[in-house]
Structure formats: C-alpha cells, structure tokens
Motif scaffolding. Structure first.
Motif, PDB file in Angstrom:
ATOM      1  N   ARG A  89       0.896  -1.170   0.047  1.00 19.08           N
ATOM      2  CA  ARG A  89      -0.062   0.068   0.148  1.00 19.08           C
ATOM      3  C   ARG A  89       0.936   1.182   0.129  1.00 19.08           C
ATOM      4  O   ARG A  89       1.925   1.357   0.871  1.00 19.08           O
ATOM      5  CB  ARG A  89      -0.987   0.230   1.303  1.00 19.08           C
ATOM      6  CG  ARG A  89      -2.071  -1.111   1.248  1.00 19.08           C
ATOM      7  CD  ARG A  89      -3.038  -0.900   2.392  1.00 19.08           C
ATOM      8  NE  ARG A  89      -3.869  -1.787   2.571  1.00 19.08           N
ATOM      9  CZ  ARG A  89      -4.721  -2.475   1.676  1.00 19.08           C
ATOM     10  NH1 ARG A  89      -4.865  -1.887   0.566  1.00 19.08           N
ATOM     11  NH2 ARG A  89      -5.396  -3.465   1.897  1.00 19.08           N
ATOM     12  N   ILE A  90       0.599   2.117  -0.878  1.00 18.16           N
ATOM     13  CA  ILE A  90       1.067   3.490  -0.857  1.00 18.16           C
ATOM     14  C   ILE A  90      -0.076   4.589  -0.586  1.00 18.16           C
ATOM     15  O   ILE A  90      -0.894   4.714  -0.956  1.00 18.16           O
ATOM     16  CB  ILE A  90       1.665   3.876  -2.228  1.00 18.16           C
ATOM     17  CG1 ILE A  90       2.700   2.852  -2.566  1.00 18.16           C
ATOM     18  CG2 ILE A  90       2.259   5.304  -2.053  1.00 18.16           C
ATOM     19  CD1 ILE A  90       3.146   2.957  -4.020  1.00 18.16           C
ATOM     20  N   ASN A  91       0.334   5.499   0.551  1.00 19.21           N
ATOM     21  CA  ASN A  91      -0.547   6.433   0.918  1.00 19.21           C
ATOM     22  C   ASN A  91       0.373   7.731   0.757  1.00 19.21           C
ATOM     23  O   ASN A  91       1.549   8.131   1.500  1.00 19.21           O
ATOM     24  CB  ASN A  91      -1.046   6.363   2.280  1.00 19.21           C
ATOM     25  CG  ASN A  91      -1.925   7.233   2.752  1.00 19.21           C
ATOM     26  OD1 ASN A  91      -2.188   8.512   2.136  1.00 19.21           O
ATOM     27  ND2 ASN A  91      -2.938   7.213   3.713  1.00 19.21           N
ATOM     28  N   SER A  92       0.243   8.689   0.230  1.00 21.58           N
ATOM     29  CA  SER A  92       0.968   9.910  -0.235  1.00 21.58           C
ATOM     30  C   SER A  92       0.164  11.181  -0.609  1.00 21.58           C
ATOM     31  O   SER A  92      -1.050  11.230  -0.805  1.00 21.58           O
ATOM     32  CB  SER A  92       1.892   9.563  -1.558  1.00 21.58           C
ATOM     33  OG  SER A  92       1.107   9.566  -2.559  1.00 21.58           O
ATOM     34  N   VAL A  93       0.699  12.327  -0.223  1.00 22.75           N
ATOM     35  CA  VAL A  93       0.395  13.454  -1.078  1.00 22.75           C
ATOM     36  C   VAL A  93       0.610  13.584  -2.575  1.00 22.75           C
ATOM     37  O   VAL A  93      -0.458  13.759  -3.462  1.00 22.75           O
ATOM     38  CB  VAL A  93       0.793  14.720  -0.353  1.00 22.75           C
ATOM     39  CG1 VAL A  93       0.520  15.925  -1.021  1.00 22.75           C
ATOM     40  CG2 VAL A  93       0.733  14.699   0.912  1.00 22.75           C
ATOM     41  N   THR A  94       1.837  13.463  -3.065  1.00 25.99           N
ATOM     42  CA  THR A  94       2.154  13.330  -4.403  1.00 25.99           C
ATOM     43  C   THR A  94       3.292  12.084  -4.391  1.00 25.99           C
ATOM     44  O   THR A  94       4.021  11.967  -3.825  1.00 25.99           O
ATOM     45  CB  THR A  94       2.980  14.646  -4.865  1.00 25.99           C
ATOM     46  OG1 THR A  94       2.065  15.553  -4.585  1.00 25.99           O
ATOM     47  CG2 THR A  94       3.149  14.528  -6.293  1.00 25.99           C
ATOM     48  N   ILE A  95       2.880  11.400  -5.497  1.00 27.30           N
ATOM     49  CA  ILE A  95       3.718  10.036  -5.809  1.00 27.30           C
ATOM     50  C   ILE A  95       3.883   9.935  -7.439  1.00 27.30           C
ATOM     51  O   ILE A  95       2.785  10.252  -7.984  1.00 27.30           O
ATOM     52  CB  ILE A  95       3.318   8.796  -5.310  1.00 27.30           C
ATOM     53  CG1 ILE A  95       4.189   7.628  -5.597  1.00 27.30           C
ATOM     54  CG2 ILE A  95       1.798   8.325  -5.922  1.00 27.30           C
ATOM     55  CD1 ILE A  95       5.254   7.687  -4.518  1.00 27.30           C
ATOM     56  N   GLU A  96       4.998  10.036  -7.653  1.00 26.27           N
ATOM     57  CA  GLU A  96       5.445   9.751  -9.248  1.00 26.27           C
ATOM     58  C   GLU A  96       6.380   8.526  -9.340  1.00 26.27           C
ATOM     59  O   GLU A  96       7.210   8.521  -8.853  1.00 26.27           O
ATOM     60  CB  GLU A  96       6.176  11.175  -9.705  1.00 26.27           C
ATOM     61  CG  GLU A  96       6.575  11.261 -11.108  1.00 26.27           C
ATOM     62  CD  GLU A  96       7.356  12.372 -11.411  1.00 26.27           C
ATOM     63  OE1 GLU A  96       8.121  12.089 -12.585  1.00 26.27           O
ATOM     64  OE2 GLU A  96       7.139  13.325 -11.030  1.00 26.27           O
ATOM     65  N   VAL A  97       5.730   7.683 -10.335  1.00 21.98           N
ATOM     66  CA  VAL A  97       6.567   6.473 -10.795  1.00 21.98           C
ATOM     67  C   VAL A  97       6.942   6.610 -12.101  1.00 21.98           C
ATOM     68  O   VAL A  97       6.270   6.926 -13.143  1.00 21.98           O
ATOM     69  CB  VAL A  97       5.734   5.379 -10.411  1.00 21.98           C
ATOM     70  CG1 VAL A  97       6.348   3.999 -10.944  1.00 21.98           C
ATOM     71  CG2 VAL A  97       5.273   5.073  -8.916  1.00 21.98           C
ATOM     72  N   SER A  98       8.173   6.442 -12.517  1.00 23.45           N
ATOM     73  CA  SER A  98       8.712   6.359 -13.598  1.00 23.45           C
ATOM     74  C   SER A  98       9.721   5.322 -13.911  1.00 23.45           C
ATOM     75  O   SER A  98      10.045   4.733 -12.858  1.00 23.45           O
ATOM     76  CB  SER A  98       9.268   7.918 -14.151  1.00 23.45           C
ATOM     77  OG  SER A  98      10.481   8.103 -13.179  1.00 23.45           O
ATOM     78  N   LYS A  99      10.207   5.279 -14.970  1.00 27.71           N
ATOM     79  CA  LYS A  99      11.023   4.118 -15.425  1.00 27.71           C
ATOM     80  C   LYS A  99      12.556   4.647 -15.731  1.00 27.71           C
ATOM     81  O   LYS A  99      12.653   5.658 -16.286  1.00 27.71           O
ATOM     82  CB  LYS A  99      10.601   3.319 -16.870  1.00 27.71           C
ATOM     83  CG  LYS A  99      10.404   4.073 -17.745  1.00 27.71           C
ATOM     84  CD  LYS A  99       9.992   3.191 -19.158  1.00 27.71           C
ATOM     85  CE  LYS A  99      10.141   4.020 -20.314  1.00 27.71           C
ATOM     86  NZ  LYS A  99       9.594   3.342 -21.610  1.00 27.71           N
ATOM     87  N   GLY A 100      13.346   3.808 -15.292  1.00 30.04           N
ATOM     88  CA  GLY A 100      14.687   4.038 -15.528  1.00 30.04           C
ATOM     89  C   GLY A 100      15.240   3.080 -16.659  1.00 30.04           C
ATOM     90  O   GLY A 100      14.481   2.617 -17.180  1.00 30.04           O
ATOM     91  N   PHE A 101      16.312   3.046 -16.825  1.00 28.93           N
ATOM     92  CA  PHE A 101      16.872   2.070 -17.984  1.00 28.93           C
ATOM     93  C   PHE A 101      17.149   0.845 -17.509  1.00 28.93           C
ATOM     94  O   PHE A 101      18.206   0.321 -16.818  1.00 28.93           O
ATOM     95  CB  PHE A 101      18.369   2.741 -18.303  1.00 28.93           C
ATOM     96  CG  PHE A 101      18.079   4.087 -19.146  1.00 28.93           C
ATOM     97  CD1 PHE A 101      17.438   4.188 -20.325  1.00 28.93           C
ATOM     98  CD2 PHE A 101      18.503   4.976 -18.525  1.00 28.93           C
ATOM     99  CE1 PHE A 101      17.458   5.328 -20.854  1.00 28.93           C
ATOM    100  CE2 PHE A 101      18.319   6.239 -18.873  1.00 28.93           C
ATOM    101  CZ  PHE A 101      17.597   6.435 -20.195  1.00 28.93           C
ATOM    102  N   ALA A 102      15.895  -0.139 -17.767  1.00 34.52           N
ATOM    103  CA  ALA A 102      16.115  -1.683 -17.362  1.00 34.52           C
ATOM    104  C   ALA A 102      15.011  -2.184 -18.195  1.00 34.52           C
ATOM    105  O   ALA A 102      14.072  -1.661 -18.570  1.00 34.52           O
ATOM    106  CB  ALA A 102      15.667  -1.758 -15.773  1.00 34.52           C
ATOM    107  N   LEU A 103      15.536  -3.622 -18.547  1.00 37.51           N
ATOM    108  CA  LEU A 103      14.392  -4.212 -19.393  1.00 37.51           C
ATOM    109  C   LEU A 103      13.291  -4.444 -18.641  1.00 37.51           C
ATOM    110  O   LEU A 103      11.979  -4.266 -19.139  1.00 37.51           O
ATOM    111  CB  LEU A 103      15.169  -5.524 -19.953  1.00 37.51           C
ATOM    112  CG  LEU A 103      16.518  -5.402 -20.653  1.00 37.51           C
ATOM    113  CD1 LEU A 103      17.050  -6.615 -21.129  1.00 37.51           C
ATOM    114  CD2 LEU A 103      15.864  -4.701 -22.069  1.00 37.51           C
ATOM    115  N   LYS A 104      13.148  -5.052 -17.542  1.00 43.10           N
ATOM    116  CA  LYS A 104      11.858  -5.319 -16.780  1.00 43.10           C
ATOM    117  C   LYS A 104      11.738  -4.418 -15.620  1.00 43.10           C
ATOM    118  O   LYS A 104      12.568  -4.195 -14.836  1.00 43.10           O
ATOM    119  CB  LYS A 104      11.974  -6.629 -15.977  1.00 43.10           C
ATOM    120  CG  LYS A 104      12.133  -7.753 -17.108  1.00 43.10           C
ATOM    121  CD  LYS A 104      12.153  -9.231 -16.384  1.00 43.10           C
ATOM    122  CE  LYS A 104      12.016 -10.217 -17.236  1.00 43.10           C
ATOM    123  NZ  LYS A 104      11.940 -11.595 -16.721  1.00 43.10           N
TER     124      LYS A 104
END
Length: 189
Positions: A112-127
């Motif tokens: 579980r994530i509880n946040s005001v602001t959460i940003e999920v992005s991808k780095g350089f990885a295949l999976k």
C-alpha cells in the motif's frame, strides 16, 4: 559514527551522523540526524533519520525518515517518509510518503502507498514495473504500474499501466497503452 568494512551493532544507537561503508547489520534501534550508507545495510528494528542517503542495498523493518535518497534497492516493512527519491528497486509492505519519486530499475513491489504526491517513472532496465495493491494520493502519476486500486484527486495513468479500479475526485488522464477496468468519480464529503 564511522563504520568501514563489516560490523554487527547490537546496542541501540543515537548519534548525530552515521557513515557506513561495507556491510553493516543493526539489531537494535538506530537514530541519527543524518546517515550515508554505501554497500549493504540491514536494520532489524526501528530506524529514525532526518536524512538518509543509501547507495547500495538497504533493508529496514520500520523507518521514519524526513528525507530519503536511495540509489540501488530498499526493502522495508513499514516506511514513513516526508520526501523520498528511489532510483532503483523498492519493496515494501506499507509506504507512507508526503512527496515521493520512484525511478524503477526493475520490478518494484509495494503493498500500500499513501501519499500527497507520488510519481512513478521508469529508468533504464528491461524489466520495470511497480506492482501494488493500493495507491492513494492527492496527485498520482504512474507508468508501468499494475495496481488493484488507484485513488486520487488528480491522476495520470501513463503507458503500460494495468489498473483494476480508478477512483478520482477532480480529473484523470489515461494513456492509450494503459488499461483501466473501472473508473469511479468520488465526491467530496
């Protein structure tokens, strides 16, 4: 306190600053204004930090941290953070974060994530993927995320997301490569 090499710390620690290089295992409560960890570190008990920077692998049971910066991986049971930036892999049962950024370098799993602001992005990885039971926040920005529930005021569901149910209050956006099975408008009470 400066630690180099390998160590096992069995007594509670309260200090202004911890610098640890190598492999270190803390069995009791650890409390410090700031800590810099390079290598691997295991904290079996409660960890309290104003600032924690980890380059490598960090495993904590319960932690309360004002500012957390991780390059590598972090594994936690309960993590409470004001400002967080993870560039790598995060595994946690419960994450409470005021402002959080996760740049995935592999498979991340959070109950579980509880946040005001959460940003999920991808780095350089295949999976790269965040797998999460529930994500709640005022502002939620996701990519490459699989979640049962996403709830927020303003929600952006980006590329390659798989969301079972999206609850929103103000607005939402869904990328054309994302899948959302159910969308529910919530009203303020």
């Amino acid at each position: 306190m400066s630690l180099v090499g390998a160590s096992k710390q069995r007594e509670p620690i309260r200090t202004d600053r911890i610098t640890a290089q190598g492999h270190h295992h803390f069995y009791a409560t650890v409390e410090a204004d700031s800590a810099e960890i390079t290598g691997s570190c295991i904290m079996d008990n409660t960890a309290l930090f104003k600032t924690l920077k980890s380059d490598g692998h960090l495993r904590v049971d319960r932690a309360e941290i004002d500012s957390l910066a991780v390059t590598g991986s972090i594994n936690a049971t309960h993590l409470t953070v004001k400002n967080m930036r993870v560039h790598g892999i995060i595994q946690a049962q419960c994450l409470k974060v005021r402002y959080g950024q996760i740049i995935m370098k592999g498979i991340c799993r959070i109950g579980r994530i509880n946040s005001v602001t959460i940003e999920v992005s991808k780095g350089f990885a295949l999976k790269k993927r965040l797998i999460c039971e529930e994500i709640t926040g005022k502002t939620v920005v996701l990519i490459h995320t699989k979640a049962n529930i996403v709830r927020g005021n303003d929600v952006f569901i980006g590329e390659h997301c798989e969301i079972e149910t999206l609850f929103y209050q103000h607005q939402y956006t869904i990328a054309h490569t994302a899948t959302v099975k159910q969308i529910v408008k919530e009203t303020l009470q």
